[in-house]
Every structure is written in C-alpha cells, then in structure tokens.
Scaffold this active site. Structure first.
Site, PDB file in Angstrom:
ATOM      1  N   SER A   1       0.861  -1.177   0.000  1.00  0.00           N
ATOM      2  CA  SER A   1       0.000   0.000   0.000  1.00  0.00           C
ATOM      3  C   SER A   1       0.901   1.231   0.000  1.00  0.00           C
ATOM      4  O   SER A   1       1.656   1.431  -0.951  1.00  0.00           O
ATOM      5  CB  SER A   1      -0.947  -0.030   1.214  1.00  0.00           C
TER       6      SER A   1
ATOM      7  N   HIS B   1      -3.025  -1.280  -2.868  1.00  0.00           N
ATOM      8  CA  HIS B   1      -4.167  -0.418  -2.603  1.00  0.00           C
ATOM      9  C   HIS B   1      -4.058   0.826  -3.478  1.00  0.00           C
ATOM     10  O   HIS B   1      -3.131   1.629  -3.331  1.00  0.00           O
ATOM     11  CB  HIS B   1      -4.193  -0.019  -1.125  1.00  0.00           C
TER      12      HIS B   1
ATOM     13  N   ASP C   1      -3.630  -5.247   6.219  1.00  0.00           N
ATOM     14  CA  ASP C   1      -4.078  -6.164   5.173  1.00  0.00           C
ATOM     15  C   ASP C   1      -3.093  -7.313   5.005  1.00  0.00           C
ATOM     16  O   ASP C   1      -1.881  -7.123   5.025  1.00  0.00           O
ATOM     17  CB  ASP C   1      -4.211  -5.397   3.856  1.00  0.00           C
TER      18      ASP C   1
END
Length: 220
Positions: free
Chosen positions: A30, A57, A152
């Site tokens: 991310s 992301h 995540d």
C-alpha cells in the site's frame, strides 16, 4: 547499456498450474508500495521460475499505470490481470483498482466485481489473493507483505503457512508504513523479516530451492 529484451510470456497448461507445478509469489503493498515493488522486481532475473501476482491499494477513481511503471523496472513479463489469464513462470500480474484478485484451481485468474465487499477497507485486498494462492499452490506459495496500512494480509499469511508455504515481511526501518508488515509479523507466521534490499535475493533463493525440490521429486 539498454536492457535485455523481455522473453515472451510462457504458455503453461491448466493442468500443470492446477498441480502447483511451479512456485507462485503473492505480493501485497500500500503506502510506499511502488518504491518497494520496484526495488524487489528490479533484481529478479528474466527467467525467474515463478509466477508473481500483486495487489496494491490504489484509488478506485482513476485508471492505474502501476503495471506500465513496473514493466519498465523489471525483466519479467508484466500484465494487468484480467479474468481468464493463467499464471505462468517469469510473468507478473497486477490487480486493477477496485477489484479483488483470486487464483482458481486451474491457475486461472479471476477478478471480483467492482461492488464486492472491501476487506480491511481495501479493494483489491491481500486476503483473497493470499488465501486462493495458498489453496492452489500450497507449499509452492510464497507471500510477501510490504509497506502499507490497515493490517491487510494478516489472515492470508496464516493460510499460506497452514498450507506449507513461506512468508516474508518487510522490516520496520525500510517501510514507509509498517502497519501491514507488523500485523503479519504479530501472527507468528512470518518466516523472514527483511529490509527491502534483501527481499529480492531471498525470493530467488526460496524459489530456486522449491524448483530444485520439484525436480528431485520428479526424478524419484
């Protein structure tokens, strides 16, 4: 010196993919992910004998150029993932914004709808990718959790380990946001906590060992 030309994407039979005949590296990132992915992928050889699937992301409101950028920074064949693509060695597939990425039993890629439920506030999320790769490739699965937020990938790494795979997490000093690696590490299922410049060489080592083991088993 100009970079060497990239090899053509290798054709892999669905049956070979379904048996997990080659390693698959599932990577998630991310915040700070572009730098991290670029550093890792730039050291992998053109004949890297594994497939790579990446979720990062990204803003769902704009088309992503992540695949195009990574294509300029690696010798591997880079593709935007589409439903129906099949994982192959020396190839890298990038999940598009706003879609989860899954690997089916045949090694075939599947994308969720853009209205699928978010996981850890993200779509795409590492969890569906890690879990599906673990189910198909088992001991030939390697998860890599890179810099990013919201934790995540923490459930997915546990599934990877339960199926006999290996897990790498980026270390705190080289992470722009340590939340994702930290949450993965706290599961107790991370095999290697590494600085960014050591992750690529470790992947080469792990994939090489898996390929050698597969060849030895075939000979027997």
């Amino acid at each position: 010196m100009p970079p060497s030309p990239k090899p053509s994407a290798r054709k892999t039979s669905a049956n070979a993919s379904a048996r997990g005949a080659f390693p698959v590296v599932a990577m998630a990132a991310s915040v700070g992910g572009l730098k991290a992915l670029s550093a890792i992928l730039s050291v992998l050889p053109a004949d890297f004998p594994a497939a790579i699937a990446i979720v990062m992301h990204l803003s769902p409101d704009h088309d992503s150029v992540l695949a195009e950028i990574l294509d300029r920074r690696t010798l591997l064949v880079v593709k935007k993932a589409h439903t129906g693509d099949v994982l192959c060695q020396s190839c890298l597939f990038v999940a598009p914004p706003n879609h989860h990425l899954f690997v089916a039993d045949s090694g075939r890629l599947e994308l969720s709808s853009s209205s699928a439920e978010k996981v850890h506030y993200a779509r795409p999320s590492a969890e569906p990718l890690f879990a599906s790769v673990a189910a198909v490739y088992r001991k030939n699965a390697i998860a890599v959790v890179l810099t990013g937020g919201d934790g995540d990938g923490s459930f997915g790494v546990q599934i990877i380990k339960n199926q006999g795979g290996r897990v790498i997490a980026q270390d705190r000093p080289t992470s722009e946001d340590f939340s994702m690696p930290k949450t993965a590490i706290e599961t107790g299922d991370v095999d290697f906590i590494l600085p960014l410049d050591k992750i690529g060489p470790k992947l080469i080592e792990l994939v090489g060992a898996l390929v050698q083991m597969s060849r030895s088993n075939t000979v027997q």
